[in-house]
Design an enzyme around this catalytic site. Structure first.
Site, PDB file in Angstrom:
ATOM      1  N   LYS A 106       0.856  -1.193   0.000  1.00 33.63           N
ATOM      2  CA  LYS A 106       0.000   0.000   0.000  1.00 33.63           C
ATOM      3  C   LYS A 106       0.877   1.223   0.000  1.00 33.63           C
ATOM      4  CE  LYS A 106      -3.875   2.185   0.268  1.00 33.63           C
ATOM      5  NZ  LYS A 106      -3.418   2.906  -0.949  1.00 33.63           N
TER       6      LYS A 106
ATOM      7  N   SER B 143      -6.791   5.919   3.764  1.00 35.00           N
ATOM      8  CA  SER B 143      -6.867   5.005   2.614  1.00 35.00           C
ATOM      9  C   SER B 143      -7.314   3.619   3.086  1.00 35.00           C
ATOM     10  CB  SER B 143      -5.500   4.872   1.938  1.00 35.00           C
ATOM     11  OG  SER B 143      -5.253   5.960   1.080  1.00 35.00           O
TER      12      SER B 143
ATOM     13  N   LYS C 202       5.378   1.669  -3.067  1.00 37.82           N
ATOM     14  CA  LYS C 202       5.337   3.020  -3.640  1.00 37.82           C
ATOM     15  C   LYS C 202       5.599   2.914  -5.122  1.00 37.82           C
ATOM     16  CE  LYS C 202       4.777   7.273  -2.191  1.00 37.82           C
ATOM     17  NZ  LYS C 202       4.122   7.775  -0.978  1.00 37.82           N
TER      18      LYS C 202
ATOM     19  N   THR D 266      -4.254  13.662   5.089  1.00 35.78           N
ATOM     20  CA  THR D 266      -2.829  13.782   5.422  1.00 35.78           C
ATOM     21  C   THR D 266      -2.572  15.087   6.168  1.00 35.78           C
ATOM     22  OG1 THR D 266      -2.358  12.551   3.405  1.00 35.78           O
ATOM     23  CG2 THR D 266      -0.495  13.594   4.506  1.00 35.78           C
TER      24      THR D 266
ATOM     25  N   GLN E  79       7.222   4.029   3.804  1.00 40.37           N
ATOM     26  CA  GLN E  79       5.811   3.639   3.821  1.00 40.37           C
ATOM     27  C   GLN E  79       5.594   2.375   4.649  1.00 40.37           C
ATOM     28  OE1 GLN E  79       3.712   5.612   1.332  1.00 40.37           O
ATOM     29  NE2 GLN E  79       2.210   5.085   2.857  1.00 40.37           N
TER      30      GLN E  79
ATOM     31  N   GLY F 275      -2.621   8.296  -4.295  1.00 41.30           N
ATOM     32  CA  GLY F 275      -1.933   9.476  -4.822  1.00 41.30           C
ATOM     33  C   GLY F 275      -0.676   9.813  -4.043  1.00 41.30           C
ATOM     34  N   ASP F 276       0.104  10.685  -4.616  1.00 37.62           N
ATOM     35  CA  ASP F 276       1.253  11.323  -3.963  1.00 37.62           C
ATOM     36  C   ASP F 276       1.497  12.587  -4.795  1.00 37.62           C
ATOM     37  OD1 ASP F 276       3.452  10.640  -1.763  1.00 37.62           O
ATOM     38  OD2 ASP F 276       4.560  11.466  -3.438  1.00 37.62           O
TER      39      ASP F 276
ATOM     40  N   ASN G 270      -1.864  19.075  -1.969  1.00 37.90           N
ATOM     41  CA  ASN G 270      -2.874  18.391  -1.150  1.00 37.90           C
ATOM     42  C   ASN G 270      -2.541  18.452   0.346  1.00 37.90           C
ATOM     43  OD1 ASN G 270      -3.421  15.485   0.227  1.00 37.90           O
ATOM     44  ND2 ASN G 270      -5.183  16.167  -0.959  1.00 37.90           N
TER      45      ASN G 270
ATOM     46  N   LYS H  54       5.591   3.442   8.243  1.00 31.92           N
ATOM     47  CA  LYS H  54       4.438   4.314   8.461  1.00 31.92           C
ATOM     48  C   LYS H  54       3.154   3.495   8.548  1.00 31.92           C
ATOM     49  CE  LYS H  54       4.162   7.700   5.478  1.00 31.92           C
ATOM     50  NZ  LYS H  54       3.823   8.540   4.311  1.00 31.92           N
TER      51      LYS H  54
HETATM   52  P1  NDP Z   1       1.030  17.737  -4.461  1.00 33.61           P
HETATM   53  O1  NDP Z   1       1.468  17.373  -5.801  1.00 33.61           O
HETATM   54  O2  NDP Z   1      -0.417  17.946  -4.186  1.00 33.61           O
HETATM   55  O3  NDP Z   1       1.784  19.054  -3.974  1.00 33.61           O
HETATM   56  C1  NDP Z   1       3.173  19.098  -3.888  1.00 33.61           C
HETATM   57  C2  NDP Z   1       3.617  20.488  -3.486  1.00 33.61           C
HETATM   58  O4  NDP Z   1       5.008  20.464  -3.189  1.00 33.61           O
HETATM   59  C3  NDP Z   1       3.431  21.506  -4.591  1.00 33.61           C
HETATM   60  O5  NDP Z   1       3.193  22.762  -4.029  1.00 33.61           O
HETATM   61  C4  NDP Z   1       4.779  21.443  -5.306  1.00 33.61           C
HETATM   62  O6  NDP Z   1       5.109  22.638  -5.998  1.00 33.61           O
HETATM   63  C5  NDP Z   1       5.731  21.231  -4.148  1.00 33.61           C
HETATM   64  N1  NDP Z   1       6.888  20.462  -4.640  1.00 33.61           N
HETATM   65  C6  NDP Z   1       6.891  19.193  -5.099  1.00 33.61           C
HETATM   66  N2  NDP Z   1       8.118  18.810  -5.494  1.00 33.61           N
HETATM   67  C7  NDP Z   1       8.900  19.866  -5.278  1.00 33.61           C
HETATM   68  C8  NDP Z   1      10.289  20.096  -5.470  1.00 33.61           C
HETATM   69  N3  NDP Z   1      11.098  19.144  -5.975  1.00 33.61           N
HETATM   70  N4  NDP Z   1      10.764  21.322  -5.107  1.00 33.61           N
HETATM   71  C9  NDP Z   1       9.926  22.270  -4.585  1.00 33.61           C
HETATM   72  N5  NDP Z   1       8.616  22.110  -4.388  1.00 33.61           N
HETATM   73  C10 NDP Z   1       8.117  20.926  -4.718  1.00 33.61           C
HETATM   74  O7  NDP Z   1       1.610  16.599  -3.490  1.00 33.61           O
HETATM   75  P2  NDP Z   1       1.188  16.220  -1.996  1.00 33.61           P
HETATM   76  O8  NDP Z   1       0.745  17.436  -1.271  1.00 33.61           O
HETATM   77  O9  NDP Z   1       0.291  15.055  -2.074  1.00 33.61           O
HETATM   78  O10 NDP Z   1       2.573  15.707  -1.397  1.00 33.61           O
HETATM   79  C11 NDP Z   1       3.465  16.550  -0.686  1.00 33.61           C
HETATM   80  C12 NDP Z   1       4.379  15.709   0.190  1.00 33.61           C
HETATM   81  O11 NDP Z   1       3.591  14.968   1.126  1.00 33.61           O
HETATM   82  C13 NDP Z   1       5.227  14.666  -0.540  1.00 33.61           C
HETATM   83  O12 NDP Z   1       6.429  14.504   0.168  1.00 33.61           O
HETATM   84  C14 NDP Z   1       4.409  13.398  -0.393  1.00 33.61           C
HETATM   85  O13 NDP Z   1       5.199  12.248  -0.523  1.00 33.61           O
HETATM   86  C15 NDP Z   1       3.890  13.574   1.011  1.00 33.61           C
HETATM   87  N6  NDP Z   1       2.703  12.818   1.392  1.00 33.61           N
HETATM   88  C16 NDP Z   1       1.559  12.855   0.640  1.00 33.61           C
HETATM   89  C17 NDP Z   1       0.437  12.161   1.046  1.00 33.61           C
HETATM   90  C18 NDP Z   1      -0.845  12.223   0.305  1.00 33.61           C
HETATM   91  O14 NDP Z   1      -1.810  11.618   0.780  1.00 33.61           O
HETATM   92  N7  NDP Z   1      -0.962  12.929  -0.799  1.00 33.61           N
HETATM   93  C19 NDP Z   1       0.463  11.318   2.252  1.00 33.61           C
HETATM   94  C20 NDP Z   1       1.694  11.422   3.020  1.00 33.61           C
HETATM   95  C21 NDP Z   1       2.757  12.134   2.569  1.00 33.61           C
HETATM   96  P3  NDP Z   1       5.010  22.660  -7.614  1.00 33.61           P
HETATM   97  O15 NDP Z   1       3.555  22.527  -7.907  1.00 33.61           O
HETATM   98  O16 NDP Z   1       5.582  23.970  -7.988  1.00 33.61           O
HETATM   99  O17 NDP Z   1       5.816  21.482  -8.084  1.00 33.61           O
HETATM  100  O1  2IT Z   2       3.109   8.919   1.475  1.00 29.67           O
HETATM  101  C1  2IT Z   2       1.956   8.500   1.673  1.00 29.67           C
HETATM  102  O2  2IT Z   2       1.640   8.002   2.764  1.00 29.67           O
HETATM  103  C2  2IT Z   2       0.972   8.618   0.593  1.00 29.67           C
HETATM  104  N1  2IT Z   2       1.292   9.169  -0.464  1.00 29.67           N
HETATM  105  C3  2IT Z   2      -0.404   8.035   0.756  1.00 29.67           C
HETATM  106  C4  2IT Z   2      -0.410   6.568   0.469  1.00 29.67           C
HETATM  107  C5  2IT Z   2      -1.768   5.919   0.443  1.00 29.67           C
HETATM  108  O3  2IT Z   2      -1.793   4.740   0.053  1.00 29.67           O
HETATM  109  O4  2IT Z   2      -2.776   6.526   0.786  1.00 29.67           O
END
Ligand code: NDP
Ligand code: 2IT
Length: 447
Positions: free
Chosen positions: A92, A379, A128, A212, A113, A167-168, A243, A116
């Site tokens: 997952k 999830s 992943k 998240t 993951q 998603g991520d 997100n 976590k």
């Molecule tokens: P999104 O794509 O929704 O948003 C990512 C944000 O981070 C954007 O504002 C993006 O800016 C910025 N960003 C991404 N890569 C870079 C980079 N290399 N340098 C600078 N800014 C960057 O992703 P999420 O919000 O879903 O994910 C954000 C973080 O949280 C990640 O580390 C992800 O692994 C983690 N995460 C996500 C979960 C989820 O459920 N979605 C769960 C747990 C952790 P720009 O648009 O300009 O690229």
């Molecule tokens: O980093 C994370 O925990 C996620 N991107 C969410 C993973 C999931 O299966 O909901």
């Protein structure tokens, strides 16, 4: 930090067998640094070579993803799915679409993951995936074609009892929809539990979108509670504007904190009177625009192109964009400006030397594998609803999320205490996660 001789040997092996994967090395080193004391207490885990096995993914899949843009030009992207560990349940973990995605990044994320997911106490293993595809500036049709091509290879590796992506970065409800549509078409099965993060009207769960960010803030609230403090009146800086960041900001504001800055890869927005969420959602979720556009809608805010968000003074920092975005220099600036707490919304956003500096200064530090586990936990709640063909209310689901985050906080705090590192959530999370996965691996035999 140094490792003892045995762990040093295991780490050297990981370096040798996984060359040029610095993010993977970093996360393995982080976990190995914490688990020394565990082996002394649980020699059976060493005897079964649990650490060596846990560092080796069960399966790594790399595939070609050909797709055509709107002008008819052909592109070749590289797709990945690393099925890391299924001792506790089906693999997952999310899918990341970002040009920086490579095998080492996917392995680091899959390793994190695994721990976590164990911390959530839900029946989910770790995995992943993703692709080096850059969704920026792509049309909806291009995104759909890419997702369909990606799933045309990946479907054979998935299943509600096998591997369940979500998603991520760069993958949200729109992409999950196209991926699910293609899976359904190829398999001729409406197998809702094969993907999470689905839309509410077609098998998704309430609160998964918010989970998240909300969960990270619930975790921060629990950390503060240990010091008799709360979020009321705290000044916060949240990096990113995706997100995780958006819903962290939403919950921080609901709980009485003031969020004065957020960012994307083009720069940071500083809004001393507080970020206005409706305007931020309008720019990032509706228009899918750049953060600079926000200051057109909020005249009290300023945009700093390529600005460093950690230069803005705050009480609480919530890095929610990407790995290694908060360096030692940033940590020093934050501390100098009076910051007393860092909680990771993103995966591994704080560099190891920055973590060390924060710990030495006595700041509270909440590591991502505990703090941001609310997303994957919800999830698992989505999978639970899919399996029982049920759907829960927002209020009920949010209460479940809150109680899961409280439990994760408790197990981390208690484990840190039991292993003589009270208040150290890094050790608590790594040890508690390792014990849950390790014990299950011993029980399942040498597989
Ligand atoms: P999104 O794509 O929704 O948003 C990512 C944000 O981070 C954007 O504002 C993006 O800016 C910025 N960003 C991404 N890569 C870079 C980079 N290399 N340098 C600078 N800014 C960057 O992703 P999420 O919000 O879903 O994910 C954000 C973080 O949280 C990640 O580390 C992800 O692994 C983690 N995460 C996500 C979960 C989820 O459920 N979605 C769960 C747990 C952790 P720009 O648009 O300009 O690229
Ligand atoms: O980093 C994370 O925990 C996620 N991107 C969410 C993973 C999931 O299966 O909901």
């Amino acid at each position: 930090m140094t490792l003892d001789e045995k762990l040093e040997g295991i780490y050297d092996d990981v370096l040798r067998r996984n060359p040029a994967e610095p993010e993977f090395h970093q996360t393995v080193h982080d976990v190995l640094t914490s688990i020394g004391p565990v082996l002394a207490k649980h020699p059976d885990l060493a005897e079964h070579k649990i650490i060596e096995r846990i560092c080796e993914p069960e399966r790594q899949i790399i595939f070609r993803v050909p797709w055509q843009d709107d002008a008819g030009e052909v592109h070749i992207s590289r797709g990945f799915r690393v099925e890391f560990n299924a001792a506790l349940g089906p693999y997952k973990g999310g899918l990341r679409f970002h040009p920086s995605t490579n095998l080492g990044v996917v392995k680091f994320l899959g390793f994190e993951q695994t721990f976590k997911n164990a911390l959530t106490a839900m029946p989910i293993g770790g995995g992943k995936g993703g692709a080096d595809f850059d969704p920026k500036g792509r049309s909806d049709d291009e995104i759909m074609r890419f997702c369909q091509s990606f799933m045309t290879e990946m479907y054979r590796h998935l299943g509600e009892y096998t591997d369940v992506p979500a998603g991520d970065i760069g993958v949200g409800e729109r992409e999950i929809g196209y991926l699910f549509g293609q899976y359904r078409r190829i398999t001729n099965r409406y197998e809702s539990g094969v993907l999470t993060g689905k839309g509410i009207g077609w098998g998704g769960s309430q609160v998964r979108t918010e989970a998240t960010g909300y969960g990270t803030v619930f975790f921060a609230r629990e950390m503060l509670r240990t010091r008799g403090d709360d979020l009321g009146g705290k000044t916060c800086v949240v990096s990113g504007a995706g997100n995780v960041a958006i819903y962290a900001i939403e919950k921080l504001e609901q709980l009485g904190a003031r969020v004065i800055a957020c960012s994307d890869s083009s720069g940071a927005v500083h809004a001393p009177r507080g970020i206005r969420l409706d305007e931020l959602k309008q720019v990032k979720l509706s228009e899918r625009g750049r953060i600079a556009r926000y200051v057109e809608l909020d005249r009290d805010a300023t945009f700093v192109e390529h600005g460093n968000i950690w230069d803005i003074p705050c009480d609480l920092a919530v890095p929610s964009a990407t790995q290694n975005e908060l360096t030692r220099r940033d940590a020093a600036t934050l501390l100098r400006n009076g910051c007393t707490m860092v909680v990771e919304g993103a995966n591994m956003p704080t560099t190891p030397d920055a973590v060390r500096l924060l710990e030495e200064a006595g700041a509270l530090f909440g590591p991502g594998k505990a703090a941001n586990a609310g997303g994957v936990a919800t999830s698992a709640l989505e999978m639970q609803q899919n399996a029982s063909r049920d759907s829960w209310t927002f209020e009920h689901t949010e209460r479940r999320l809150e109680s899961i985050m409280t439990s994760i906080h408790r197990i981390c705090a208690e484990t840190a205490e039991a292993y003589a590192t009270p208040g150290n959530y890094v050790c608590g999370a790594n040890i508690a996660g390792f014990l849950r996965v390790g014990r299950a691996m011993v029980a399942l035999g040498l597989v």
